[in-house]
Each structure stands twice: as structure tokens, then as C-alpha cells.
Design an enzyme around this catalytic site. Sequence first.
Site, mmCIF file in Angstrom:
data_model
loop_
_atom_site.group_PDB
_atom_site.id
_atom_site.type_symbol
_atom_site.label_atom_id
_atom_site.label_comp_id
_atom_site.label_asym_id
_atom_site.label_seq_id
_atom_site.Cartn_x
_atom_site.Cartn_y
_atom_site.Cartn_z
ATOM 1 N N ASP A 48 0.861 -1.174 0.000
ATOM 2 C CA ASP A 48 0.000 0.000 0.000
ATOM 3 C C ASP A 48 0.902 1.230 0.000
ATOM 4 O OD1 ASP A 48 -2.380 1.628 0.481
ATOM 5 O OD2 ASP A 48 -1.628 1.808 2.527
ATOM 6 N N ASP A 105 -0.139 5.203 1.046
ATOM 7 C CA ASP A 105 -0.332 6.115 2.169
ATOM 8 C C ASP A 105 -0.332 5.371 3.501
ATOM 9 O OD1 ASP A 105 -0.644 8.674 0.857
ATOM 10 O OD2 ASP A 105 -2.559 7.943 0.099
#
Length: 257
Positions: free
Chosen positions: A11, A13
Amino acid sequence: MKCGLRGLFLDFDGTIAETERIGQRVAYNRAFAELRLDWFWDEALYGELLAVAGGKERLRFYLERHRPELLDDADTSALIAEIHRAKIRHFAEIAPAIPLRPGLLRLVREANAAGVMVAIATTASKPGVEALLSQDLHLPAMINLIAANEAVERKKPEPDIYVWALARLGLEAADCVAIEDSNVGLRAALAAQLQTIVTVSDYTAREDFAGATAVLSNLGEPNAPALSLHGARPEAGIVDLAFLEEILNAAGRQAVV
């Protein structure tokens, strides 16, 4: 080393870097100021808005909750798109100064050396991802695919971004591990049948991570090991390829049983 692991999905953020509070939130506020909107997202409000993945979706959620009178405006969608474009530009300016989270660069280098494909699967926009990666001269070349906001319509917690990335790389979920930082991301990865590690971030430490193989403070460095919060524990607090292999092997044994 010879490695059965074929793919590592990251991922963006909160996972690659703590971008939400000091990056994305600031970029939204700069966009609001640029467009002369009297909006301001403080840290607490932004934490609430993170329940919704995707920038445009988050803006619409904000309007529904805090500015419902603007939803009747025929130009709402155009305004959201304009804010989002400005936010992407501002974030790209901020991102190169946001430090990578502990262990991230070490693990990507190890995966790259072992021939393991590394992909970023995110609801963030690709220009911002590329801007942050640019802080290290060699990091962009070690990422095989950036699967970003623009790739799919349905955002996390739907599994679409992972399904799209797996197909693009020609990988099977059973041969890969995902690393997320939020409940929304975890649900997306699990729905795509990926074994998933969570490294909690500023905004997500209190979320529900049921189903994660391991929940850790970060990926760990030799002089600063990660704290194990739940599930599988990496040796010496270091998430490395050997630990990811152990996770896949354990999942394989459970599948046989």
C-alpha cells in the site's frame, strides 16, 4: 537467495510513508486555499474522512457530512475534480520530503535482489506516488508496477486494485504477500486472497485488523526492531523475505489441512 515468494504488494499512504497527516491532508488544505474555499481539514477531521478511500470519494463524503448544501449545486462534481487535481499537484510538491517508513527501502532492495516483483497497490494518484519514490535514486526502478487510483473504478475495501495488479504482473495471490496499514486496505487485500501484514500508522493504530497474518509497528531495521502487536512475529523484529516465505508456507499448510 532462492525465493518461492513471487510478489510483494505495498500500500502507499501510511505504509510506504506517513503521508496522510503531513502530506495528503496538507495538500488538500493548500488546494482549498488556492481555490479560495473556506474549508480546512484539521488532523481530527481528516482522521474521520479516512474511513473513505479515494480522493474524490473522500471529498464527496466531506460534502455529505459537513457541507450538504453544496451537493445540490450542479457543479459539485466539477468542483470535486478541480480540488482533486490541485491536491495532486500540491502533494507531488510535498511528497519527496516525507521520509520512508522504517524497513521499507531495506525490504524492497532485498526483494529486488531476489527477483521478487514489487508492486504498489493504492487508492492514491500515481503522480504523488512517483514523487515520493523519487527521493531515492534507485527506488523507482525497483518497483515493477504502480497500481494507483486511475487503474480501477471501485476503491478499497473492494479488491479490484489487487486483482488488476495481479493480472498485470501474471501472479497468483497464493504466491504473494501484501503489506497494508489500515482496516480498509486489509479488507481489500484479504478479499483478493492475499496473505497480509499490517504495519500500523499514525491514523490506524486503533483499527480492527482481524484476519491479518501479523500486525506490527513497522517493518523493522537492524538497530530498531519492529514491535509485534498481534499474530506472527518476525525474528529479531525484522520483516524480511524469510519471514514472508514463512507466512506463505504456513498458509499453504493450512490450505492442505
